[in-house]
Design a protein around this motif. Sequence first.
Motif, short mmCIF file in Angstrom:
data_model
loop_
_atom_site.label_atom_id
_atom_site.label_comp_id
_atom_site.label_asym_id
_atom_site.label_seq_id
_atom_site.Cartn_x
_atom_site.Cartn_y
_atom_site.Cartn_z
N GLY A 1 0.82 -1.20 0.00
CA GLY A 1 0.00 0.00 0.00
C GLY A 1 0.86 1.25 0.00
N SER A 2 0.20 2.40 -0.05
CA SER A 2 0.94 3.66 -0.12
C SER A 2 0.32 4.72 0.78
N LEU A 3 1.16 5.67 1.17
CA LEU A 3 0.75 6.81 1.98
C LEU A 3 1.37 8.03 1.33
N THR A 4 0.54 8.93 0.86
CA THR A 4 1.06 10.11 0.17
C THR A 4 0.58 11.39 0.83
N LEU A 5 1.44 12.39 0.80
CA LEU A 5 1.11 13.72 1.32
C LEU A 5 1.28 14.71 0.17
N ASP A 6 0.17 15.28 -0.27
CA ASP A 6 0.18 16.17 -1.42
C ASP A 6 0.86 15.54 -2.63
N GLY A 7 0.60 14.25 -2.83
CA GLY A 7 1.13 13.57 -3.99
C GLY A 7 2.53 13.00 -3.82
N THR A 8 3.19 13.35 -2.71
CA THR A 8 4.54 12.85 -2.45
C THR A 8 4.48 11.57 -1.63
N ASP A 9 5.25 10.57 -2.02
CA ASP A 9 5.28 9.30 -1.30
C ASP A 9 5.82 9.54 0.11
N PHE A 10 4.90 9.47 1.08
CA PHE A 10 5.29 9.76 2.48
C PHE A 10 6.23 8.69 3.01
#
Length: 359
Positions: free
Chosen positions: A57-66
């Motif tokens: 899975g993924s976690l992004t902040l404003d499109g950036t890979d957190f």
Amino acid sequence: MSLIASNLCLKPDTEYHLNDVCFEMSKGEIYTIIGRTLAGKTTLLKTIAGLIAPESGSLTLDGTDFGRIPVWKREVAMVYQQFINYPHLSVYENVAFPLKQRRMPKVEIRNRVMRALSQVGLDGFENRKIQALSGGQQQRVALARSLVKEANIVLLDEPLVNLDYKLREQLREEFRNIFSAKASENSILIYSSTDPVEAMQLGGQILVMDEGRILQQASAKEVYENPNSTKVSQITNDPAMNLFEGTVADGKVIISSEIHFALPQHCQGLPQGSYTFGLRAAAISLADGGFPFTVELSEISGSETFLHLKHEHVQVVGLLDSVQNFNIGETVSAQFDTAHLYAFATDGRLKSSPYGGLK
């Protein structure tokens, strides 16, 4: 600013800690994750903080890979349920500690520290030692230390759970005011709790979590009025919503040979068949002409009385708005306020709500 989780999974042993977790959180909002113990709340917060890495899975902040941002570079602050302070330092030094680590100018450090202490109601406490403070004051110091970082994301993991009831009531109201002010600064605040009352009082968005899954995400009002499943109805009510099996036939709800009533208006249109019905404790009272129940337990809570009642296979909890004494085994007449009846399919999905009608 938005924080988006997509299909986060973590299964370190035989059970999922995070199971296909998806959500979207926006700046300027307060989010409360509510769930029972071991629901995965702390694991999720630690994943956002970068202390735990998901398996997929993924976690992004404003499109950036957190996930690619190191912990020390994430603009995240976290307050744990076991609040941590440095006992040999003063209140000021405790709150200033993360700013000194960043080697900020002394004037800016002082301005931030004094502002944070004011936010948590500790003006004038800056020179006191931690050991001279009460438990509630120490928790406020820990909160101030998280606020002083002016992070984009503030995580609070059941911060009131270890405090006594009276102090929790006091701080809950104060925290709501602090969080509302912090959210207005365009931060994302994420608060975890096992307490439905706490979650509803904080307002904002609620994420209901169970066994590593997000079961429902909506406003506090929507979750309260329209829990999307029996499991959500149990998690978000204290005491848990009463659930009992029954059938719809000939315009009636039939629970047993002695418990049956006309289908309420908002349930009109439900197909005949089997359902799970739900009523909150406040919708069950005592009145002449009601249904016969046996008292199994009577609990006095402040100025209210919770009655645990049983009739054949039906077990419910009713709420009386006064202090009353009952004998175990006593027969009473219970009235159902069917205007507040919920209907769920046998698989647990909400089918009819007093607030939204048929689903």
